[in-house]
Design a protein around this motif. Structure first.
Motif, PDB file in Angstrom:
ATOM      1  N   SER A  34       1.294  -1.324  -0.147  1.00 17.53           N
ATOM      2  CA  SER A  34       0.125   0.135   0.178  1.00 17.53           C
ATOM      3  C   SER A  34       0.814   1.381   0.088  1.00 17.53           C
ATOM      4  N   LEU A  35       2.129   1.509   0.938  1.00 17.54           N
ATOM      5  CA  LEU A  35       2.758   2.108   0.856  1.00 17.54           C
ATOM      6  C   LEU A  35       3.260   2.700  -0.906  1.00 17.54           C
ATOM      7  N   LEU A  36       4.000   1.553  -0.975  1.00 17.45           N
ATOM      8  CA  LEU A  36       4.999   1.752  -3.076  1.00 17.45           C
ATOM      9  C   LEU A  36       3.482   2.319  -3.686  1.00 17.45           C
ATOM     10  N   HIS A  37       2.548   1.737  -3.404  1.00 19.46           N
ATOM     11  CA  HIS A  37       1.479   1.912  -4.370  1.00 19.46           C
ATOM     12  C   HIS A  37       1.013   3.041  -4.184  1.00 19.46           C
ATOM     13  N   GLN A  38       1.014   4.009  -3.157  1.00 17.96           N
ATOM     14  CA  GLN A  38       0.261   5.605  -2.469  1.00 17.96           C
ATOM     15  C   GLN A  38       1.461   5.929  -3.149  1.00 17.96           C
ATOM     16  N   MET A  39       2.616   5.361  -3.625  1.00 18.91           N
ATOM     17  CA  MET A  39       4.030   6.897  -3.807  1.00 18.91           C
ATOM     18  C   MET A  39       3.680   6.872  -5.196  1.00 18.91           C
ATOM     19  N   ALA A  40       3.854   5.350  -5.615  1.00 22.27           N
ATOM     20  CA  ALA A  40       3.424   5.667  -7.628  1.00 22.27           C
ATOM     21  C   ALA A  40       2.105   6.505  -7.337  1.00 22.27           C
ATOM     22  N   LYS A  41       1.224   6.549  -7.173  1.00 21.32           N
ATOM     23  CA  LYS A  41       0.094   7.205  -7.335  1.00 21.32           C
ATOM     24  C   LYS A  41       0.333   8.652  -7.640  1.00 21.32           C
ATOM     25  N   ARG A  42       1.502   9.247  -6.411  1.00 19.59           N
ATOM     26  CA  ARG A  42       1.297  10.616  -6.703  1.00 19.59           C
ATOM     27  C   ARG A  42       2.985  11.074  -7.229  1.00 19.59           C
ATOM     28  N   THR A  43       3.205   9.790  -7.582  1.00 18.23           N
ATOM     29  CA  THR A  43       4.615  10.582  -8.211  1.00 18.23           C
ATOM     30  C   THR A  43       3.824  10.841 -10.101  1.00 18.23           C
ATOM     31  N   PHE A  44       3.062  10.047  -9.954  1.00 19.94           N
ATOM     32  CA  PHE A  44       2.134  10.103 -10.862  1.00 19.94           C
ATOM     33  C   PHE A  44       1.249  11.452 -11.416  1.00 19.94           C
ATOM     34  N   LEU A  45       0.800  11.842 -10.276  1.00 18.32           N
ATOM     35  CA  LEU A  45      -0.337  12.978  -9.811  1.00 18.32           C
ATOM     36  C   LEU A  45       0.524  14.521 -10.102  1.00 18.32           C
ATOM     37  N   MET A  46       1.534  14.420  -9.347  1.00 18.91           N
ATOM     38  CA  MET A  46       2.553  15.554  -9.420  1.00 18.91           C
ATOM     39  C   MET A  46       2.992  14.947 -10.469  1.00 18.91           C
ATOM     40  N   ASP A  47       3.775  14.052 -11.050  1.00 17.69           N
ATOM     41  CA  ASP A  47       4.296  14.986 -12.568  1.00 17.69           C
ATOM     42  C   ASP A  47       3.290  15.656 -13.244  1.00 17.69           C
ATOM     43  N   ALA A  48       2.446  14.290 -13.762  1.00 19.62           N
ATOM     44  CA  ALA A  48       1.341  14.848 -13.980  1.00 19.62           C
ATOM     45  C   ALA A  48       1.245  16.322 -13.770  1.00 19.62           C
ATOM     46  N   ALA A  49       0.708  17.032 -12.519  1.00 14.32           N
ATOM     47  CA  ALA A  49       0.359  18.591 -12.166  1.00 14.32           C
ATOM     48  C   ALA A  49       1.670  19.644 -12.971  1.00 14.32           C
ATOM     49  N   LEU A  50       2.993  18.969 -12.808  1.00 16.54           N
ATOM     50  CA  LEU A  50       3.914  19.629 -13.338  1.00 16.54           C
ATOM     51  C   LEU A  50       3.888  19.489 -14.296  1.00 16.54           C
ATOM     52  N   GLU A  51       3.651  18.807 -15.479  1.00 15.36           N
ATOM     53  CA  GLU A  51       4.116  18.802 -16.153  1.00 15.36           C
ATOM     54  C   GLU A  51       2.848  19.409 -17.431  1.00 15.36           C
ATOM     55  N   ALA A  52       2.006  20.120 -16.625  1.00 17.91           N
ATOM     56  CA  ALA A  52       0.728  20.512 -16.778  1.00 17.91           C
ATOM     57  C   ALA A  52       1.399  22.130 -17.230  1.00 17.91           C
ATOM     58  N   HIS A  53       1.391  22.522 -15.737  1.00 17.10           N
ATOM     59  CA  HIS A  53       1.618  24.056 -15.534  1.00 17.10           C
ATOM     60  C   HIS A  53       2.886  24.906 -15.690  1.00 17.10           C
ATOM     61  N   LEU A  54       4.108  23.872 -16.010  1.00 16.43           N
ATOM     62  CA  LEU A  54       5.312  24.397 -16.082  1.00 16.43           C
ATOM     63  C   LEU A  54       5.473  25.517 -17.300  1.00 16.43           C
ATOM     64  N   ALA A  55       4.559  26.059 -18.256  1.00 11.96           N
ATOM     65  CA  ALA A  55       5.010  26.762 -18.821  1.00 11.96           C
ATOM     66  C   ALA A  55       4.634  27.725 -18.380  1.00 11.96           C
ATOM     67  N   SER A  56       4.257  28.034 -17.184  1.00 15.74           N
ATOM     68  CA  SER A  56       4.053  29.089 -16.326  1.00 15.74           C
ATOM     69  C   SER A  56       4.536  29.072 -14.644  1.00 15.74           C
ATOM     70  N   VAL A  57       5.561  28.038 -14.693  1.00 20.66           N
ATOM     71  CA  VAL A  57       6.148  27.712 -13.370  1.00 20.66           C
ATOM     72  C   VAL A  57       7.856  28.676 -13.752  1.00 20.66           C
ATOM     73  N   GLU A  58       7.849  29.719 -12.880  1.00 23.70           N
ATOM     74  CA  GLU A  58       9.462  30.187 -12.072  1.00 23.70           C
ATOM     75  C   GLU A  58       9.944  28.646 -11.378  1.00 23.70           C
ATOM     76  N   GLN A  59       9.533  29.084 -10.594  1.00 25.38           N
ATOM     77  CA  GLN A  59      10.099  28.487  -9.276  1.00 25.38           C
ATOM     78  C   GLN A  59       9.466  27.072  -9.129  1.00 25.38           C
ATOM     79  N   LEU A  60       9.869  26.097  -8.291  1.00 24.08           N
ATOM     80  CA  LEU A  60       9.653  24.984  -7.469  1.00 24.08           C
ATOM     81  C   LEU A  60      10.438  24.752  -6.851  1.00 24.08           C
ATOM     82  N   VAL A  61       9.451  24.699  -5.128  1.00 22.51           N
ATOM     83  CA  VAL A  61       9.862  24.174  -4.079  1.00 22.51           C
ATOM     84  C   VAL A  61       9.576  22.845  -3.744  1.00 22.51           C
ATOM     85  N   VAL A  62      10.545  22.146  -3.441  1.00 23.06           N
ATOM     86  CA  VAL A  62      10.440  20.641  -3.392  1.00 23.06           C
ATOM     87  C   VAL A  62      10.482  20.931  -1.726  1.00 23.06           C
ATOM     88  N   LEU A  63       9.525  20.627  -1.058  1.00 21.86           N
ATOM     89  CA  LEU A  63       9.533  20.312   0.692  1.00 21.86           C
ATOM     90  C   LEU A  63       9.475  18.866   0.629  1.00 21.86           C
TER      91      LEU A  63
END
Length: 128
Positions: free
Chosen positions: A67-96
């Motif tokens: 369940s932990l790895l499955h959650q992280m795999a989904k999170r990875t896809f989700l965050m990558d998709a969100a970044l890709e969708a908005h990357l054209a308007s992103v000037e800074q990326l903060v990864v906490l």
């Protein structure tokens, strides 16, 4: 720590078995995870899946079988998709809690000149 390594191993699996390539994540795993350990964990299942004629996507999902790895795999896809969708308007990326996250060194982020700030403990950042 497991919370730093698990997403990294998911990213490695995505690089290995899907079209989502992550050369930085792959390089970190290749450098710090003994190939024998990686093979012992993944290759028997991969071999069986290939013999059965299952697609790479199915094999990639095996890395998310807990369940932990499955959650992280989904999170990875989700965050990558969100970044890709908005990357054209992103000037800074903060990864906490950056751990071994490799988004900040992706070719697309670097090509666009995005300033990246990673925040985490001193345990993972020097390794990266």
């Amino acid at each position: 720590s497991a919370t730093a390594m698990a997403p990294l191993l998911v990213r490695y699996a995505l690089d290995e078995y899907t079209e989502r390539k992550d050369p930085a994540g792959r390089a970190i795993v290749d450098q710090f995870v003994p190939y024998a350990a990686l093979s012992a964990a993944a290759r028997p299942t991969e071999f069986a899946a290939r013999v059965a004629g299952l697609p790479d996507e199915w094999v990639a999902e095996l890395f998310g079988s807990s369940s932990l790895l499955h959650q992280m795999a989904k999170r990875t896809f989700l965050m990558d998709a969100a970044l890709e969708a908005h990357l054209a308007s992103v000037e800074q990326l903060v990864v906490l809690g950056a751990g071994f996250d490799t988004r900040g060194v992706s070719s697309e982020v670097e090509r666009r000149g995005v300033k990246v700030f990673e925040v985490d403990t001193g345990r993972t950042q020097p390794t990266k």
